[in-house]
Motif scaffolding. Structure first.
Motif, PDB file in Angstrom:
ATOM      1  N   ASP A 824       3.769   5.694   5.129  1.00 19.27           N
ATOM      2  CA  ASP A 824       3.120   4.790   4.178  1.00 19.27           C
ATOM      3  C   ASP A 824       2.187   3.817   4.870  1.00 19.27           C
ATOM      4  OD1 ASP A 824       4.434   5.951   2.054  1.00 19.27           O
ATOM      5  OD2 ASP A 824       6.087   4.522   2.064  1.00 19.27           O
ATOM      6  N   THR A 825       2.539   3.427   6.101  1.00 15.23           N
ATOM      7  CA  THR A 825       1.742   2.424   6.821  1.00 15.23           C
ATOM      8  C   THR A 825       0.630   3.045   7.656  1.00 15.23           C
ATOM      9  OG1 THR A 825       3.736   1.046   6.976  1.00 15.23           O
ATOM     10  CG2 THR A 825       1.872   0.456   8.394  1.00 15.23           C
ATOM     11  N   PHE A 826       0.977   4.107   8.393  1.00 17.77           N
ATOM     12  CA  PHE A 826       0.004   4.666   9.332  1.00 17.77           C
ATOM     13  C   PHE A 826      -0.376   6.111   9.039  1.00 17.77           C
ATOM     14  CE2 PHE A 826       2.816   1.703  11.663  1.00 17.77           C
ATOM     15  CZ  PHE A 826       1.891   0.711  11.949  1.00 17.77           C
ATOM     16  N   GLY A 827       0.382   6.795   8.209  1.00 15.74           N
ATOM     17  CA  GLY A 827       0.180   8.225   8.005  1.00 15.74           C
ATOM     18  C   GLY A 827      -0.547   8.554   6.718  1.00 15.74           C
ATOM     19  N   ASP A 828      -0.130   9.676   6.137  1.00 16.10           N
ATOM     20  CA  ASP A 828      -0.817  10.203   4.952  1.00 16.10           C
ATOM     21  C   ASP A 828       0.231  10.663   3.950  1.00 16.10           C
ATOM     22  OD1 ASP A 828      -2.537  11.274   3.129  1.00 16.10           O
ATOM     23  OD2 ASP A 828      -3.052  13.044   4.310  1.00 16.10           O
ATOM     24  N   THR A 829       0.120  10.206   2.712  1.00 11.53           N
ATOM     25  CA  THR A 829       1.062  10.605   1.653  1.00 11.53           C
ATOM     26  C   THR A 829       0.384  11.495   0.615  1.00 11.53           C
ATOM     27  OG1 THR A 829       0.578   8.621   0.335  1.00 11.53           O
ATOM     28  CG2 THR A 829       2.365   8.463   1.955  1.00 11.53           C
ATOM     29  N   HIS A 830      -0.771  12.044   0.977  1.00  7.20           N
ATOM     30  CA  HIS A 830      -1.543  12.836   0.011  1.00  7.20           C
ATOM     31  C   HIS A 830      -0.744  14.053  -0.465  1.00  7.20           C
ATOM     32  CE1 HIS A 830      -4.885  14.855  -1.948  1.00  7.20           C
ATOM     33  NE2 HIS A 830      -4.644  15.929  -1.209  1.00  7.20           N
ATOM     34  N   LEU A 831      -0.053  14.719   0.453  1.00  5.33           N
ATOM     35  CA  LEU A 831       0.693  15.919   0.077  1.00  5.33           C
ATOM     36  C   LEU A 831       1.781  15.592  -0.943  1.00  5.33           C
ATOM     37  CD1 LEU A 831       1.222  18.939   0.555  1.00  5.33           C
ATOM     38  CD2 LEU A 831       2.793  18.291   2.393  1.00  5.33           C
ATOM     39  N   GLN A 832       2.485  14.511  -0.719  1.00  5.15           N
ATOM     40  CA  GLN A 832       3.523  14.071  -1.652  1.00  5.15           C
ATOM     41  C   GLN A 832       2.941  13.791  -3.032  1.00  5.15           C
ATOM     42  OE1 GLN A 832       6.819  11.098  -0.518  1.00  5.15           O
ATOM     43  NE2 GLN A 832       5.302   9.800  -1.519  1.00  5.15           N
ATOM     44  N   ASP A 833       1.825  13.087  -3.073  1.00  4.78           N
ATOM     45  CA  ASP A 833       1.179  12.775  -4.357  1.00  4.78           C
ATOM     46  C   ASP A 833       0.706  14.041  -5.061  1.00  4.78           C
ATOM     47  OD1 ASP A 833       1.587  10.135  -3.692  1.00  4.78           O
ATOM     48  OD2 ASP A 833      -0.425   9.863  -2.860  1.00  4.78           O
ATOM     49  N   GLN A 834       0.155  14.966  -4.279  1.00  3.15           N
ATOM     50  CA  GLN A 834      -0.361  16.210  -4.857  1.00  3.15           C
ATOM     51  C   GLN A 834       0.775  17.037  -5.471  1.00  3.15           C
ATOM     52  OE1 GLN A 834      -1.913  19.103  -2.028  1.00  3.15           O
ATOM     53  NE2 GLN A 834      -3.647  19.512  -3.366  1.00  3.15           N
ATOM     54  N   ILE A 835       1.895  17.109  -4.783  1.00  3.20           N
ATOM     55  CA  ILE A 835       3.049  17.856  -5.302  1.00  3.20           C
ATOM     56  C   ILE A 835       3.526  17.267  -6.622  1.00  3.20           C
ATOM     57  CG2 ILE A 835       5.493  18.379  -4.887  1.00  3.20           C
ATOM     58  CD1 ILE A 835       4.801  18.585  -1.899  1.00  3.20           C
ATOM     59  N   ASN A 836       3.647  15.952  -6.677  1.00  6.26           N
ATOM     60  CA  ASN A 836       4.146  15.294  -7.889  1.00  6.26           C
ATOM     61  C   ASN A 836       3.189  15.468  -9.063  1.00  6.26           C
ATOM     62  OD1 ASN A 836       6.476  14.401  -6.615  1.00  6.26           O
ATOM     63  ND2 ASN A 836       5.560  12.465  -5.980  1.00  6.26           N
ATOM     64  N   ILE A 837       1.897  15.402  -8.797  1.00  4.84           N
ATOM     65  CA  ILE A 837       0.908  15.555  -9.872  1.00  4.84           C
ATOM     66  C   ILE A 837       0.953  16.976 -10.445  1.00  4.84           C
ATOM     67  CG2 ILE A 837      -1.569  15.642 -10.354  1.00  4.84           C
ATOM     68  CD1 ILE A 837      -1.889  13.287  -8.388  1.00  4.84           C
ATOM     69  N   LYS A 838       1.007  17.972  -9.560  1.00  2.07           N
ATOM     70  CA  LYS A 838       1.055  19.358 -10.033  1.00  2.07           C
ATOM     71  C   LYS A 838       2.341  19.640 -10.800  1.00  2.07           C
ATOM     72  CE  LYS A 838      -2.058  21.470  -6.651  1.00  2.07           C
ATOM     73  NZ  LYS A 838      -2.209  22.481  -5.577  1.00  2.07           N
ATOM     74  N   SER A 839       3.441  19.092 -10.329  1.00  3.16           N
ATOM     75  CA  SER A 839       4.715  19.293 -11.030  1.00  3.16           C
ATOM     76  C   SER A 839       4.707  18.601 -12.387  1.00  3.16           C
ATOM     77  CB  SER A 839       5.872  18.772 -10.174  1.00  3.16           C
ATOM     78  OG  SER A 839       6.040  19.560  -9.015  1.00  3.16           O
ATOM     79  N   LEU A 840       4.068  17.451 -12.453  1.00  3.64           N
ATOM     80  CA  LEU A 840       3.951  16.761 -13.742  1.00  3.64           C
ATOM     81  C   LEU A 840       3.176  17.616 -14.736  1.00  3.64           C
ATOM     82  CD1 LEU A 840       4.243  14.237 -15.549  1.00  3.64           C
ATOM     83  CD2 LEU A 840       2.146  13.369 -14.495  1.00  3.64           C
ATOM     84  N   GLN A 841       2.092  18.208 -14.280  1.00  2.00           N
ATOM     85  CA  GLN A 841       1.300  19.071 -15.163  1.00  2.00           C
ATOM     86  C   GLN A 841       2.126  20.251 -15.659  1.00  2.00           C
ATOM     87  OE1 GLN A 841      -1.937  20.054 -12.552  1.00  2.00           O
ATOM     88  NE2 GLN A 841      -3.019  18.109 -12.880  1.00  2.00           N
ATOM     89  N   ARG A 842       2.886  20.843 -14.774  1.00  5.53           N
ATOM     90  CA  ARG A 842       3.717  21.992 -15.159  1.00  5.53           C
ATOM     91  C   ARG A 842       4.819  21.559 -16.125  1.00  5.53           C
ATOM     92  NH1 ARG A 842       3.856  27.038 -13.539  1.00  5.53           N
ATOM     93  NH2 ARG A 842       5.781  28.260 -13.618  1.00  5.53           N
ATOM     94  N   LEU A 843       5.361  20.374 -15.911  1.00  6.40           N
ATOM     95  CA  LEU A 843       6.414  19.858 -16.787  1.00  6.40           C
ATOM     96  C   LEU A 843       5.859  19.556 -18.176  1.00  6.40           C
ATOM     97  CD1 LEU A 843       9.382  19.067 -16.929  1.00  6.40           C
ATOM     98  CD2 LEU A 843       8.752  16.792 -16.099  1.00  6.40           C
ATOM     99  N   VAL A 844       4.646  19.035 -18.228  1.00 10.28           N
ATOM    100  CA  VAL A 844       4.001  18.760 -19.526  1.00 10.28           C
ATOM    101  C   VAL A 844       3.828  20.058 -20.307  1.00 10.28           C
ATOM    102  CG1 VAL A 844       1.841  18.025 -20.614  1.00 10.28           C
ATOM    103  CG2 VAL A 844       2.864  16.635 -18.812  1.00 10.28           C
ATOM    104  N   GLN A 845       3.397  21.116 -19.622  1.00  8.28           N
ATOM    105  CA  GLN A 845       3.228  22.414 -20.286  1.00  8.28           C
ATOM    106  C   GLN A 845       4.558  22.922 -20.841  1.00  8.28           C
ATOM    107  OE1 GLN A 845       1.521  24.892 -17.258  1.00  8.28           O
ATOM    108  NE2 GLN A 845      -0.456  23.829 -17.268  1.00  8.28           N
ATOM    109  N   TYR A 846       5.624  22.759 -20.082  1.00  9.90           N
ATOM    110  CA  TYR A 846       6.934  23.209 -20.559  1.00  9.90           C
ATOM    111  C   TYR A 846       7.374  22.382 -21.767  1.00  9.90           C
ATOM    112  CZ  TYR A 846      11.775  24.843 -20.386  1.00  9.90           C
ATOM    113  OH  TYR A 846      12.992  25.400 -20.701  1.00  9.90           O
ATOM    114  N   TYR A 847       7.157  21.054 -21.688  1.00 10.70           N
ATOM    115  CA  TYR A 847       7.556  20.191 -22.803  1.00 10.70           C
ATOM    116  C   TYR A 847       6.785  20.539 -24.073  1.00 10.70           C
ATOM    117  CZ  TYR A 847       7.432  16.167 -25.886  1.00 10.70           C
ATOM    118  OH  TYR A 847       7.460  15.367 -27.001  1.00 10.70           O
ATOM    119  N   GLU A 848       5.505  20.856 -23.943  1.00 11.17           N
ATOM    120  CA  GLU A 848       4.715  21.210 -25.134  1.00 11.17           C
ATOM    121  C   GLU A 848       5.295  22.457 -25.809  1.00 11.17           C
ATOM    122  OE1 GLU A 848       0.821  21.571 -23.552  1.00 11.17           O
ATOM    123  OE2 GLU A 848       0.388  19.408 -23.633  1.00 11.17           O
ATOM    124  N   LYS A 849       5.717  23.431 -25.008  1.00 11.97           N
ATOM    125  CA  LYS A 849       6.343  24.632 -25.591  1.00 11.97           C
ATOM    126  C   LYS A 849       7.685  24.281 -26.225  1.00 11.97           C
ATOM    127  CE  LYS A 849       4.237  27.801 -22.237  1.00 11.97           C
ATOM    128  NZ  LYS A 849       4.489  28.757 -21.129  1.00 11.97           N
TER     129      LYS A 849
END
Length: 989
Positions: A824-849
C-alpha cells in the motif's frame, strides 16, 4: 544462542562411550552461496540429552565441528535422491533450517529417528505429565501433593486446548458458569484473569477426570463465562460429582497460572432446582476467595437418582438452513458426508434483550474426504492426455533430421512430466491408504504431494436461537491454502504473469477464446475428423447391409448418407488452418520412411489429397445406380458394391493419416516453441504449474459444492437455481500484493478462470461409499456427484437426466498483513483492484439472472433479492473506493453471496492464521445477525479464536496451539483481524 564452545567440546569428549546414541550418519551440506551444490559427508555423530554433536570425519577420534539443539523440532522419515534410509530434522520455531541425514541400513535409520524424537526436554516434560496423570488416575492424588490439576505458578501446556468430551450431537445437560467477588489477582494488585476447569468423578470411580474448561476472561472479579460445560448422553449420571477449579492466568503466552480455589457438588444437587441460580463458595486452603454461580439447562427428563441412572435424551431435531419450500427428504437418505475427523466446540452467547435464553452455538471443523482422491483423478486425466500426445508425436515419420531431433526432445520432456506425475500419484495413494485426509501447511511445498490442496477443512457453525427446527441454522465455509504451486516457487511469477510475458501461451492454452486459441482449434479439428470418419464407417455398414438384403430403397438412402458425411469431412479438411498445416508439414518432410500414398502426391493441398476420396465416392454412387437400374439379386448387389466401398474407406483412412499428421505437426511446433521460450511448458513449467493449481481448485470447489447440496437438498428453489443459473462460488482471498504472495495471487487468477469451466452432475450412487468422479478433459472437467436413490428420484427431471450444473466463481481479495502495508505504501495494488472489479461485474450478472428468475417468486425470495440488491450497491461503493486494507469488501461480498446460496471458501497462504481470523470474524457477524448482543462482539471474537476450532487447526499444522504471528504482524493487521493476547507466536508455517 550463546555458549562456551570449549566447555561443549569438553562435555562431548567426556560423553564418548557414555552417550545416548553414537554412530555414523551421512549428513547433507551445501557448498557455495549463489549456486548451492548439495553434498553428503559421512560424519561421526553423538547424541547426549538434547544435544546432537557431529564430527568432521567418520571417526570417534575426529574433532567435533558442530552441535544441533533438539528443541522445538521433530524428525520425519523421507526418502530423497533414491535413498530410502533417509530422514530430516525440522524445526518449528520459525527457522528455515533443515538437516538431512541418511544411514547405510533401514534398521539404523529407524533407531536414529526414534531416539532423536525422544531426546528433547519437551518430550520428557510430556512424558512426565502423562506419568503424573496415570498416578492420579490410579490413586486420585497428585504425587507432588497438589490438589489442583496444576501447581502454584505452574506452566500448563494445555491452557489453550479445550478437552474433547468424545461426544457429538446435542448435549442433554449444560452448565453456564460465572463467578463473583473473586480475589487474589497477580500480587493481589489487579483483578484476576479467571479460567475454570471442570472435572468429574462417578462412584465407584475414585479419581477425578478433567472434562472441560471455560474460556479465559481477562481481568475480572465477576466474570461471565460464555463456554458452557456440556454433557452428552452416556457421559453424565445423577450421582456424578463435579469439581470446579478456578485459576488466575498470569501469563497466557507461556501458560502460567495459579489456583484461586475450588468447589464441589453433585449433579443431583444441580437438577433438583433447575430454575435456581446455584451459588457455591470457592476456597483455597480453607480460605474463601469468591463465589461460583451455576445456571443449569436440562434438555431431557432425569431418571431416578442412582449410580446407574442416566439422563434420557430427547431425539434432537435435524438442522436446516432453508425455510423456503422444501422437498420431503428423509434424513436417513442423504449424500455421504464429505468430512471426517471432526473437531467440535460448543458455546453459549448472550442474546440481545434476552440474556436468560442465550444463543447456543456448535462450531465444528473436519477434513475433506476428497483431499487425496480427486487430485489422483486429475493426475490420471493429465497422464492420459500426455500419453495421447506422445502417441501423436510418435506417429510423425519421415521428418527431416532437424525436426526429428526436436520431436525426440519434446517427447523426452513429456515422458519426464509423465514420470513425475506418476510418482506424485503413487505418493498420494500411499497417503490415502494410510487414512490421511489433510496436508499440513509445513509441507506445502513437498514435491510428491504438490497436487494436494493445503490444509483443506470444512468449517461449520450451527446456531440455535430456540427449540424449534426453524430456529436452527447451519453456516458452512471451506478453508484451504491458496491454490498455487508452492513447490515451483515464484521466480517467474504466477500463471497470469507467465501468460502475459509470453504471448504464445495465449494461443496455446485455453486462456484465449476458442476462435483465437490455436491448440484448441487443432484439437477440435482432430476430434471432428474422428467423428466424421466414424460416421462414414457407420453409414457404409448400413449401405453394405442394404445391399445384402437387396433393399433398393434403403440402398439409395444409405449412399446419400455416405455422400453427405464425406462432404462434411471435406468441408473441415479445406479450412485455412489445415491448408497451412499441410504446407508446414510438407516442408519438414525428408520423404524417407513415409507412406507411398503421401510420396505419390504432387502437392499437399487439401483438394489434391481429397481428390482420391472424391473419385472413390463417385465410383460408389455409380455402382449403386447401376445395381438399382439392373435390379440385381442381393448376392450380385453385394459383390458389386463390396470392392468400391472398401476402396472408399481405405482412401478416407489414408487422407485422415495425412491431415492428422499435419495437425500433429502443428502441435509439435507449439510444444517446441514454448519449450525454448523463457516460460517452459513441461516439467516445472507452465503446464505443470497450471495442473497443480487446477487440482487444488477442483478438489476445494467439489468439497464446497457437496457440502452446500448436503445442507440444501431439501430446498426446491436451490436445486432450480443451480440448474438454471449455475452454482455460485464465493472465494475470499487474504493474500497480499507483495513478494511471493503476488505470484500466488497470479496463480489464483488462472484458478478462477479454470473454475468457471468446471461442471457438476448428479448420478445415482451404487453404494453408500461412492465418492465423486472426474471426467472430461484437462481444464474442462465434469464432476459426477453420487446421490442415494431416494434423493435421486425426487431431483428435478433435468438433473436426473444428467443436466450439467455450471459453476460461476467470483474472487474477492484483500491483503491484511504487514506485506500488504508495504504494498500500500511502496508497491502496487492494481492487481487486487482489478480482480475485485471483475468479480463484482460477474456477481452483478449472476444477481440479475437470480432476480429475474426468483425476484417475484414468493415473499421470502423477493425479500432476499431486494436485500442482495442493497448489499450489491454497498459492495460497488467499497470496491471502487480508494482505501487501504478495505476488509468491508470481504465482509459485504460474503454476506451477499450467502444470501444467493453460494458456496463459501476462504484462503490465505496456508489457511491457518489469517484465515482463522477471517472465519471467526464472519461467525461473529453472523451471530450479531442472529440476535447476539453487539456489546459482546469483541469478547465473542476472542473466545472463538482462543477456544474454538481454528486454534486446533493451527495445532494440527505446526504442532502447537498458537497462531503464527509476531508482534509486528499483529499490529499491522486490521483491528478485527487481531488474535487475542497469548494465542500467537512466531512459528514456522
Amino acid at each position: 544462542m550463546k555458549f562456551n564452545s570449549k566447555e561443549l567440546a569438553s562435555f562431548a569428549a567426556y560423553r564418548i562411550g557414555r552417550a545416548d546414541k553414537e554412530g555414523s550418519l551421512w549428513m547433507r551440506e551445501s557448498d557455495g552461496y549463489i549456486r548451492k551444490k548439495e553434498n553428503y559427508c559421512k560424519r561421526w555423530c553423538l547424541l547426549s540429552g538434547n544435544l546432537l554433536f557431529y564430527a568432521k570425519e567418520d571417526s570417534s577420534n575426529s574433532p567435533l565441528v558442530g552441535v544441533i539443539v533438539l528443541e522445538r523440532a521433530h524428525v520425519e522419515s523421507e526418502a530423497f535422491s533414491g535413498n530410502r534410509n533417509a530422514f530430516r530434522l525440522i524445526f518449528q520455531n520459525g527457522s528455515d533450517d533443515e538437516y538431512w541425514f541418511y544411514t547405510d541400513s533401514a534398521r539404523d535409520a529407524d533407531e536414529w529417528i526414534r531416539i532423536l524424537n525422544s531426546a528433547s526436554y519437551e518430550f520428557l516434560r510430556i512424558q512426565f505429565s502423562e506419568l503424573r496423570g496415570q498416578i492420579m488416575h490410579l490413586t486420585g492424588k497428585d504425587p507432588f501433593g497438589q490438589e489442583g490439576p496444576v501447581s502454584n505458578w505452574a506452566v500448563s501446556p494445555t491452557l489453550l486446548q479445550q478437552p474433547s468430551s468424545g461426544y457429538d450431537g446435542e448435549p442433554i445437560f449444560e452448565l453456564l458458569l460465572s463467578c463473583s467477588s473473586l480475589v487474589g489477582g497477580v500480587r493481589d494488585v489487579s483483578p484476576p484473569s479467571p479460567l475454570i476447569v471442570t472435572s468429574c468423578m462417578t462412584p465407584p470411580q475414585a479419581y477425578w477426570m478433567r472434562y472441560a474448561q471455560t474460556e479465559l476472561v481477562d481481568k475480572s472479579c465477576d466474570p461471565q463465562f460464555t463456554t458452557p460445560v456440556a454433557f452428552f448422553d452416556g457421559s453424565i449420571y445423577t450421582a456424578t460429582q463435579l469439581k470446579f477449579d478456578v485459576f488466575d492466568v498470569c501469563n497466557r503466552e507461556e501458560g502460567m497460572m495459579r489456583p484461586l480455589g475450588q468447589c464441589q457438588c453433585t449433579v443431583q444437587e444441580l437438577i433438583r432446582q433447575t430454575d435456581k441460580l446455584h451459588r457455591f463458595e470457592i476456597k483455597y486452603d480453607d480460605i474463601p476467595s469468591g463465589y461460583l454461580l451455576i445456571k443449569t439447562k436440562i434438555n431431557c427428563v432425569a431418571k431416578k437418582p442412582s449410580v446407574d441412572s442416566r439422563f434420557s435424551p430427547e431425539t434432537p431435531p435435524t438442522s436446516s438452513s432453508d425455510t423456503s419450500e422444501s422437498l420431503q427428504v428423509s434424513s436417513s437418505y442423504s449424500f455421504r458426508s464429505p468430512i471426517d475427523n471432526m473437531v467440535v466446540r460448543s458455546f453459549k452467547f448472550p442474546k440481545l434483550n434476552d440474556v436468560s435464553t442465550g444463543i447456543n452455538v456448535t462450531e465444528s471443523m473436519g477434513e475433506s474426504l476428497f483431499t487425496f482422491t480427486l487430485p489422483m483423478q486429475i493426475i490420471e486425466m493429465c497422464l492420459a492426455e500426455e500419453n495421447v500426445t506422445i502417441g501423436q508425436f510418435g506417429s510423425l515419420v519421415g521428418l527431416s533430421e532437424h525436426w526429428e531431433i526436436i520431436r525426440q526432445e519434446v517427447c523426452l520432456e513429456l515422458r519426464n512430466l509423465i514420470e513425475h506425475y506418476s510418482s506424485s500419484r503413487e505418493a498420494m495413494q500411499v497417503e490415502a491408504e494410510l487414512g490421511r485426509l489433510f496436508k499440513k501447511s509445513v509441507i506445502k511445498d513437498k514435491n510428491t504431494l504438490e497436487f494436494v490442496p493445503v490444509n483443506l477443512h470444512v468449517q461449520e457453525m450451527k446456531v440455535s436461537v430456540g427449540k424449534e427446527e426453524k430456529d436452527r441454522t447451519v453456516y458452512t465455509c471451506v478453508t484451504v491454502g491458496c491454490p498455487t504451486a508452492y513447490s515451483l516457487k515464484y521466480r517467474q511469477g504466477g500463471l497470469a504473469r507467465m501468460q502475459s510475458s509470453v504471448p504464445l501461451l495465449a494461443s496455446s492454452t485455453t486462456f484465449s477464446p476458442a476462435t483465437e486459441n490455436k491448440s484448441y482449434r487443432v484439437k477440435h479439428l482432430l476430434k471432428r475428423f474422428t467423428q466424421h470418419q466414424a460416421n462414414i464407417k457407420l453409414r457404409s455398414k448400413k449401405l453394405t447391409a442394404a445391399a445384402e438384403r437387396g433393399d433398393y430403397k434403403e440402398l439409395k438412402g444409405a449412399v446419400q448418407g455416405v455422400a453427405e458425411c464425406v462432404a462434411m469431412l471435406e468441408n473441415h479438411c479445406t479450412v485455412t488452418m489445415v491448408q497451412e498445416a499441410l504446407k508446414d508439414w510438407y516442408k519438414a518432410l525428408d520423404f524417407t520412411g513415409i507412406p507411398s500414398f503421401i510420396s505419390s502426391l504432387s502437392s499437399l493441398d487439401p483438394k489434391s489429397v481429397l481428390s482420391v476420396v472424391e473419385q472413390h465416392m463417385v465410383c460408389v454412387e455409380a455402382q449403386v445406380d447401376g445395381v438399382i437400374t439392373s435390379k440385381l439379386s442381393p448376392a450380385e448387389c453385394n459383390s458389386h458394391l463390396e470392392g468400391p466401398v472398401s476402396d472408399l474407406l481405405k482412401a478416407i483412412d489414408q487422407c485422415m493419416e495425412v491431415f492428422q499428421s499435419a495437425l500433429f505437426f502443428v502441435l509439435l511446433k507449439e510444444h517446441y516453441a514454448l519449450q525454448i521460450s523463457k516460460v517452459p511448458i513441461g516439467l516445472k513449467g507452465f503446464r505443470h504449474r497450471r495442473d497443480i493449481v487446477f487440482s487444488h481448485t477442483v478438489t476445494t470447489a467439489t468439497t464446497s459444492f457437496v457440502m452446500k447440496v448436503l445442507r440444501s437438498i431439501g430446498s426446491k428453489h436451490f436445486l432450480t437455481q443451480v440448474q438454471e443459473i449455475g452454482f455460485l462460488i464465493h472465494w475470499e482471498s487474504l493474500l497480499s500484493t507483495q513478494g511471493d504472495e503476488m505470484g500466488m495471487l497470479e496463480d489464483f487468477i488462472t484458478a478462477m478462470h479454470d473454475l468457471n469451466s468446471l461442471k457438476f452432475r448428479f448420478v445415482q450412487a451404487n453404494s453408500a461409499s461412492d465418492l465423486p468422479r472426474c471426467s472430461g478433459t484437462r481444464y474442462k472437467v465434469v464432476v459426477d456427484v453420487p446421490v442415494q436413490s431416494a434423493i435421486f428420484r425426487i431431483l428435478p427431471k433435468e438433473l436426473r437426466d444428467g443436466h450439467d450444473i455450471s459453476t460461476v466463481a467470483v474472487l474477492f481479495t484483500q491483503g491484511v498483513n504487514e506485506q500488504q502495508s508495504l504494498a500500500d505504501t511502496f508497491g502496487d495494488t492494481h492487481l487486487q483492484d482489478q480482480i475485485n472489479i471483475k468479480s463484482l461485474q460477474r456477481l452483478v450478472q449472476y444477481y440479475e439472472k437470480f432476480n429475474q428468475r426468483f425476484g417475484s417468486v414468493g415473499l421470502q425470495l423477493s425479500q432476499r433479492a431486494k436485500a442482495v440488491g442493497n448489499l450489491l450497491q454497498q459492495l460497488r461503493t467499497q470496491v471502487h473506493a480508494r482505501k487501504t486494507k478495505n476488509t468491508d469488501i470481504l465482509t459485504l461480498s460474503a454476506e451477499l453471496c450467502r444470501l444467493l446460496d453460494s458456496g463459501r471458501i476462504t484462503s490465505c497462504k496456508s489457511a491457518k492464521d489469517r484465515t482463522a481470523m477471517s472465519v471467526t470474524l464472519e461467525e461473529a457477524h453472523i451471530l450479531i445477525n442472529e440476535g447476539m448482543d453487539p456489546a459482546h462482539f469483541q469478547q465473542t471474537l476472542d473466545i472463538l479464536r482462543s477456544q474454538g476450532t481454528r486454534i486446533r487447526n493451527a495445532e494440527k499444522n505446526v504442532g502447537v496451539p498458537l497462531y503464527a504471528f509476531n508482534a509486528l504482524q499483529v499490529v499491522t493487521l486490521p483491528k478485527n483481524y487481531r488474535p487475542p493476547e497469548g494465542t500467537y507466536k512466531k512459528l514456522q508455517t
